[in-house]
Design a protein around this motif. Sequence first.
Motif, PDB file in Angstrom:
ATOM      1  N   VAL A   5      48.781  54.910  56.556  1.00  0.00           N
ATOM      2  CA  VAL A   5      47.861  54.047  55.804  1.00  0.00           C
ATOM      3  C   VAL A   5      46.941  53.302  56.765  1.00  0.00           C
ATOM      4  CG1 VAL A   5      47.714  51.969  54.372  1.00  0.00           C
ATOM      5  CG2 VAL A   5      49.331  53.770  53.777  1.00  0.00           C
ATOM      6  N   ALA A   6      47.509  52.813  57.874  1.00  0.00           N
ATOM      7  CA  ALA A   6      46.733  52.032  58.836  1.00  0.00           C
ATOM      8  C   ALA A   6      45.655  52.858  59.539  1.00  0.00           C
ATOM      9  CB  ALA A   6      47.664  51.411  59.873  1.00  0.00           C
ATOM     10  N   LYS A   7      45.789  54.184  59.508  1.00  0.00           N
ATOM     11  CA  LYS A   7      44.755  55.038  60.101  1.00  0.00           C
ATOM     12  C   LYS A   7      43.472  55.006  59.279  1.00  0.00           C
ATOM     13  CE  LYS A   7      47.966  58.412  62.145  1.00  0.00           C
ATOM     14  NZ  LYS A   7      48.452  59.823  62.086  1.00  0.00           N
ATOM     15  N   TYR A   8      43.615  54.718  57.982  1.00  0.00           N
ATOM     16  CA  TYR A   8      42.465  54.788  57.080  1.00  0.00           C
ATOM     17  C   TYR A   8      42.033  53.428  56.526  1.00  0.00           C
ATOM     18  CZ  TYR A   8      43.572  59.765  57.122  1.00  0.00           C
ATOM     19  OH  TYR A   8      43.816  61.063  57.520  1.00  0.00           O
ATOM     20  N   PHE A   9      42.951  52.459  56.509  1.00  0.00           N
ATOM     21  CA  PHE A   9      42.645  51.155  55.925  1.00  0.00           C
ATOM     22  C   PHE A   9      43.162  50.042  56.838  1.00  0.00           C
ATOM     23  CE2 PHE A   9      43.820  54.168  52.538  1.00  0.00           C
ATOM     24  CZ  PHE A   9      42.633  54.222  51.810  1.00  0.00           C
ATOM     25  N   PRO A  10      42.425  48.926  56.956  1.00  0.00           N
ATOM     26  CA  PRO A  10      42.985  47.768  57.670  1.00  0.00           C
ATOM     27  C   PRO A  10      44.276  47.339  56.968  1.00  0.00           C
ATOM     28  CG  PRO A  10      40.640  47.467  57.232  1.00  0.00           C
ATOM     29  CD  PRO A  10      41.074  48.665  56.437  1.00  0.00           C
ATOM     30  N   THR A  11      45.352  47.235  57.723  1.00  0.00           N
ATOM     31  CA  THR A  11      46.670  47.012  57.125  1.00  0.00           C
ATOM     32  C   THR A  11      47.370  45.835  57.788  1.00  0.00           C
ATOM     33  OG1 THR A  11      46.842  49.395  56.704  1.00  0.00           O
ATOM     34  CG2 THR A  11      48.872  48.104  56.557  1.00  0.00           C
ATOM     35  N   ALA A  12      47.949  44.978  56.970  1.00  0.00           N
ATOM     36  CA  ALA A  12      48.658  43.801  57.481  1.00  0.00           C
ATOM     37  C   ALA A  12      50.024  43.688  56.831  1.00  0.00           C
ATOM     38  CB  ALA A  12      47.852  42.531  57.211  1.00  0.00           C
ATOM     39  N   ILE A  13      50.958  43.114  57.567  1.00  0.00           N
ATOM     40  CA  ILE A  13      52.261  42.754  57.020  1.00  0.00           C
ATOM     41  C   ILE A  13      52.364  41.238  57.051  1.00  0.00           C
ATOM     42  CG2 ILE A  13      54.757  42.828  57.360  1.00  0.00           C
ATOM     43  CD1 ILE A  13      54.484  45.628  58.400  1.00  0.00           C
ATOM     44  N   ILE A  14      52.571  40.640  55.890  1.00  0.00           N
ATOM     45  CA  ILE A  14      52.686  39.186  55.765  1.00  0.00           C
ATOM     46  C   ILE A  14      54.111  38.878  55.329  1.00  0.00           C
ATOM     47  CG2 ILE A  14      51.802  37.117  54.636  1.00  0.00           C
ATOM     48  CD1 ILE A  14      49.178  38.596  54.174  1.00  0.00           C
ATOM     49  N   SER A  15      54.810  38.098  56.136  1.00  0.00           N
ATOM     50  CA  SER A  15      56.241  37.878  55.904  1.00  0.00           C
ATOM     51  C   SER A  15      56.618  36.422  56.115  1.00  0.00           C
ATOM     52  CB  SER A  15      57.049  38.760  56.869  1.00  0.00           C
ATOM     53  OG  SER A  15      58.430  38.474  56.791  1.00  0.00           O
ATOM     54  N   GLY A  16      57.717  36.031  55.499  1.00  0.00           N
ATOM     55  CA  GLY A  16      58.265  34.705  55.745  1.00  0.00           C
ATOM     56  C   GLY A  16      59.017  34.634  57.060  1.00  0.00           C
ATOM     57  N   ILE A 145      62.135  25.506  54.907  1.00  0.00           N
ATOM     58  CA  ILE A 145      61.471  24.281  55.342  1.00  0.00           C
ATOM     59  C   ILE A 145      60.183  24.670  56.039  1.00  0.00           C
ATOM     60  CG2 ILE A 145      61.627  22.266  56.847  1.00  0.00           C
ATOM     61  CD1 ILE A 145      64.807  23.939  55.673  1.00  0.00           C
ATOM     62  N   ARG A 146      59.068  24.131  55.533  1.00  0.00           N
ATOM     63  CA  ARG A 146      57.755  24.481  56.079  1.00  0.00           C
ATOM     64  C   ARG A 146      56.922  23.225  56.310  1.00  0.00           C
ATOM     65  NH1 ARG A 146      55.203  28.821  51.952  1.00  0.00           N
ATOM     66  NH2 ARG A 146      57.093  29.298  50.787  1.00  0.00           N
ATOM     67  N   PRO A 147      55.921  23.319  57.164  1.00  0.00           N
ATOM     68  CA  PRO A 147      55.002  22.191  57.343  1.00  0.00           C
ATOM     69  C   PRO A 147      54.210  21.921  56.068  1.00  0.00           C
ATOM     70  CG  PRO A 147      54.811  23.756  59.157  1.00  0.00           C
ATOM     71  CD  PRO A 147      55.634  24.418  58.099  1.00  0.00           C
ATOM     72  N   VAL A 148      53.874  20.664  55.865  1.00  0.00           N
ATOM     73  CA  VAL A 148      53.052  20.297  54.715  1.00  0.00           C
ATOM     74  C   VAL A 148      51.589  20.517  55.091  1.00  0.00           C
ATOM     75  CG1 VAL A 148      52.389  18.465  53.112  1.00  0.00           C
ATOM     76  CG2 VAL A 148      54.742  18.606  53.930  1.00  0.00           C
ATOM     77  N   ILE A 149      51.163  21.753  54.982  1.00  0.00           N
ATOM     78  CA  ILE A 149      49.753  22.082  55.185  1.00  0.00           C
ATOM     79  C   ILE A 149      49.322  22.998  54.042  1.00  0.00           C
ATOM     80  CG2 ILE A 149      49.902  21.887  57.691  1.00  0.00           C
ATOM     81  CD1 ILE A 149      49.789  24.954  57.824  1.00  0.00           C
ATOM     82  N   ASP A 150      48.038  23.032  53.804  1.00  0.00           N
ATOM     83  CA  ASP A 150      47.505  23.842  52.714  1.00  0.00           C
ATOM     84  C   ASP A 150      47.395  25.291  53.183  1.00  0.00           C
ATOM     85  OD1 ASP A 150      46.418  24.616  50.322  1.00  0.00           O
ATOM     86  OD2 ASP A 150      44.373  23.971  50.833  1.00  0.00           O
ATOM     87  N   TRP A 151      48.553  25.939  53.265  1.00  0.00           N
ATOM     88  CA  TRP A 151      48.580  27.307  53.774  1.00  0.00           C
ATOM     89  C   TRP A 151      49.757  28.056  53.171  1.00  0.00           C
ATOM     90  CZ3 TRP A 151      44.530  29.126  56.320  1.00  0.00           C
ATOM     91  CH2 TRP A 151      44.605  30.415  56.869  1.00  0.00           C
ATOM     92  N   ASP A 152      49.523  29.293  52.782  1.00  0.00           N
ATOM     93  CA  ASP A 152      50.567  30.140  52.222  1.00  0.00           C
ATOM     94  C   ASP A 152      50.135  31.594  52.390  1.00  0.00           C
ATOM     95  OD1 ASP A 152      48.661  30.655  50.139  1.00  0.00           O
ATOM     96  OD2 ASP A 152      49.399  28.917  49.031  1.00  0.00           O
ATOM     97  N   LYS A 153      50.861  32.514  51.784  1.00  0.00           N
ATOM     98  CA  LYS A 153      50.522  33.929  51.933  1.00  0.00           C
ATOM     99  C   LYS A 153      49.164  34.253  51.311  1.00  0.00           C
ATOM    100  CE  LYS A 153      55.259  35.716  52.282  1.00  0.00           C
ATOM    101  NZ  LYS A 153      56.302  36.571  51.672  1.00  0.00           N
ATOM    102  N   GLY A 154      48.812  33.538  50.266  1.00  0.00           N
ATOM    103  CA  GLY A 154      47.497  33.744  49.662  1.00  0.00           C
ATOM    104  C   GLY A 154      46.376  33.328  50.596  1.00  0.00           C
ATOM    105  N   LYS A 155      46.561  32.188  51.269  1.00  0.00           N
ATOM    106  CA  LYS A 155      45.564  31.733  52.241  1.00  0.00           C
ATOM    107  C   LYS A 155      45.472  32.731  53.397  1.00  0.00           C
ATOM    108  CE  LYS A 155      44.362  27.540  50.663  1.00  0.00           C
ATOM    109  NZ  LYS A 155      45.227  27.411  49.487  1.00  0.00           N
ATOM    110  N   ALA A 156      46.600  33.308  53.778  1.00  0.00           N
ATOM    111  CA  ALA A 156      46.598  34.295  54.864  1.00  0.00           C
ATOM    112  C   ALA A 156      45.804  35.539  54.468  1.00  0.00           C
ATOM    113  CB  ALA A 156      48.031  34.678  55.232  1.00  0.00           C
ATOM    114  N   VAL A 157      45.952  35.979  53.223  1.00  0.00           N
ATOM    115  CA  VAL A 157      45.189  37.128  52.741  1.00  0.00           C
ATOM    116  C   VAL A 157      43.692  36.836  52.803  1.00  0.00           C
ATOM    117  CG1 VAL A 157      44.618  38.480  50.683  1.00  0.00           C
ATOM    118  CG2 VAL A 157      47.004  38.076  51.275  1.00  0.00           C
ATOM    119  N   THR A 158      43.303  35.659  52.320  1.00  0.00           N
ATOM    120  CA  THR A 158      41.890  35.276  52.346  1.00  0.00           C
ATOM    121  C   THR A 158      41.371  35.204  53.775  1.00  0.00           C
ATOM    122  OG1 THR A 158      42.133  34.016  50.293  1.00  0.00           O
ATOM    123  CG2 THR A 158      40.238  33.493  51.681  1.00  0.00           C
ATOM    124  N   PHE A 159      42.165  34.616  54.665  1.00  0.00           N
ATOM    125  CA  PHE A 159      41.772  34.513  56.076  1.00  0.00           C
ATOM    126  C   PHE A 159      41.543  35.893  56.680  1.00  0.00           C
ATOM    127  CE2 PHE A 159      43.008  34.763  60.522  1.00  0.00           C
ATOM    128  CZ  PHE A 159      42.196  33.809  61.110  1.00  0.00           C
TER     129      PHE A 159
END
Length: 236
Positions: A5-16, A145-159
Amino acid sequence: AVQNVAKYFPTAIISGRSRDKVYEFVNLSELYYAGSHGMDIMSPAGESLNHEHSRTVSVYEQGKDVNLFQPASEFLPMIDKVLCSLIESTKDIKGVKVEDNKFCISVHYRNVEEKNWTLVAQCVDDVIRTYPKLRLTHGRKVLEIRPVIDWDKGKAVTFLLESLGLNNCEDVLPIYVGDDRTDEDAFKVLRDGPNHGYGILVSAVPKDSNAFYSLRDPSEVMEFLKSLVTWKRSMG
């Protein structure tokens, strides 16, 4: 399948999990990796993370030069202290596992007797109550337990979409596949945000979700990824 898949499309793994653990498990250098729920993003070697609102740093990791984006780096000393406290406070509870995911901490109680679940929660609460800059979230048999910042997997996708110059493009269709409650943030971004795409929930049973579609298990995910590659190859 992911490598093809990564050969044809930009591919990311987003994990906790921590980025290092995910990279060690997957071990594909051509992917983008976002660990700690997207708070630790790494580009493939030779690729950049160009984003007008971010500060990225270039480092030498895994034998190559890569770019990192870490919006919660200032929290690391605090997270290290909390990690040590949690390990100490839960050490006598059989089955509990405290996992260091760098920018977040996971306290797993899947192997803890049900009668002790409340005790695990109390230990975690006692530790983090003195850290107002950290927040507690719940997953499947895990407290995170996570830092109190406006960031999550959705923000990572947008970034990532913005960094790759793929945001707001009519000929780009982002697809996100996930099976965890924390993936709902990414599903929602693709459903409601300007970068319209499709979330795919992996679940053997029906669930309320922001995803558009679902697959039953990892084997169906594998077949789906293979079909993407077959389709792309057929396009010439």
